[in-house]
Design a protein around this motif. Structure first.
Motif, short mmCIF file in Angstrom:
data_model
loop_
_atom_site.label_atom_id
_atom_site.label_comp_id
_atom_site.label_asym_id
_atom_site.label_seq_id
_atom_site.Cartn_x
_atom_site.Cartn_y
_atom_site.Cartn_z
N LEU A 1 44.36 27.33 73.72
CA LEU A 1 43.98 28.53 73.89
C LEU A 1 45.39 28.42 74.53
O LEU A 1 45.64 27.54 75.89
CB LEU A 1 42.89 28.49 75.04
N VAL A 2 46.33 29.67 74.43
CA VAL A 2 47.18 30.44 75.22
C VAL A 2 47.16 31.43 76.24
O VAL A 2 47.08 31.53 77.67
CB VAL A 2 48.05 30.89 73.90
N ALA A 3 46.07 32.71 75.58
CA ALA A 3 45.98 33.59 76.79
C ALA A 3 44.44 34.47 76.06
O ALA A 3 44.27 34.00 74.43
CB ALA A 3 46.53 34.56 76.20
N ALA A 4 43.64 34.82 76.74
CA ALA A 4 42.34 35.52 76.60
C ALA A 4 42.13 36.53 77.29
O ALA A 4 43.15 36.63 77.82
CB ALA A 4 41.19 34.43 76.36
N ILE A 5 41.14 36.98 76.93
CA ILE A 5 41.12 38.79 77.59
C ILE A 5 39.33 39.04 76.95
O ILE A 5 39.12 39.46 76.05
CB ILE A 5 42.51 39.85 76.80
N THR A 6 38.88 39.55 77.87
CA THR A 6 37.97 40.25 78.05
C THR A 6 37.74 41.70 77.44
O THR A 6 38.97 42.33 77.77
CB THR A 6 36.46 40.17 79.12
#
Length: 123
Positions: A46-51
């Protein structure tokens, strides 16, 4: 549902790139969105996540250099990558979840995936 990613390419170390990913098709609900990457011979990460509520999570290796954002009106997610390092070289692909909405959910809890875009960082 299709996820179309763009923005990859060849850049020198220290440079910047911006990845974009747009979802189209019959998707009723978009919750968490994320960028993953996989380099040859290495595991996917995972590099980045946003909800949907704009909570974010970043891999330790990219904190302070990468920024994830989203535009709900366009069903799109973006990844601004600054101060790129050779170790950032990988295929980057976007992911969308219609069922869960956590910034730290694992890969297998995403429902849709893009085809990937190659980022190559040279010295």
């Amino acid at each position: 549902v299709q996820l179309q990613a763009s923005g990859g390419g060849l850049v020198e170390a220290g440079g910047s790139l911006r990845l974009s990913c747009s979802a189209s098709g019959s998707i009723d609900l978009i919750l968490a969105m994320a960028w993953f990457r996989q380099a040859p011979g290495k595991q996917r990460e995972l590099v980045a996540a946003i909800t949907s509520g704009f909570d974010t999570k970043y891999a330790d290796s990219v904190k302070g250099r990468f920024t994830i954002s989203r535009d709900n009106a366009k069903n799109s997610v973006y990844l601004q990558m600054n101060n790129l390092e050779i170790e950032d070289t990988a295929f980057y692909f976007c992911a969308v979840s219609s069922s869960m909405d956590y910034e730290d959910q694992p890969y297998y809890e995403y429902d849709y995936f893009g085809q990937g875009t190659l980022v190559t960082v040279s010295s």
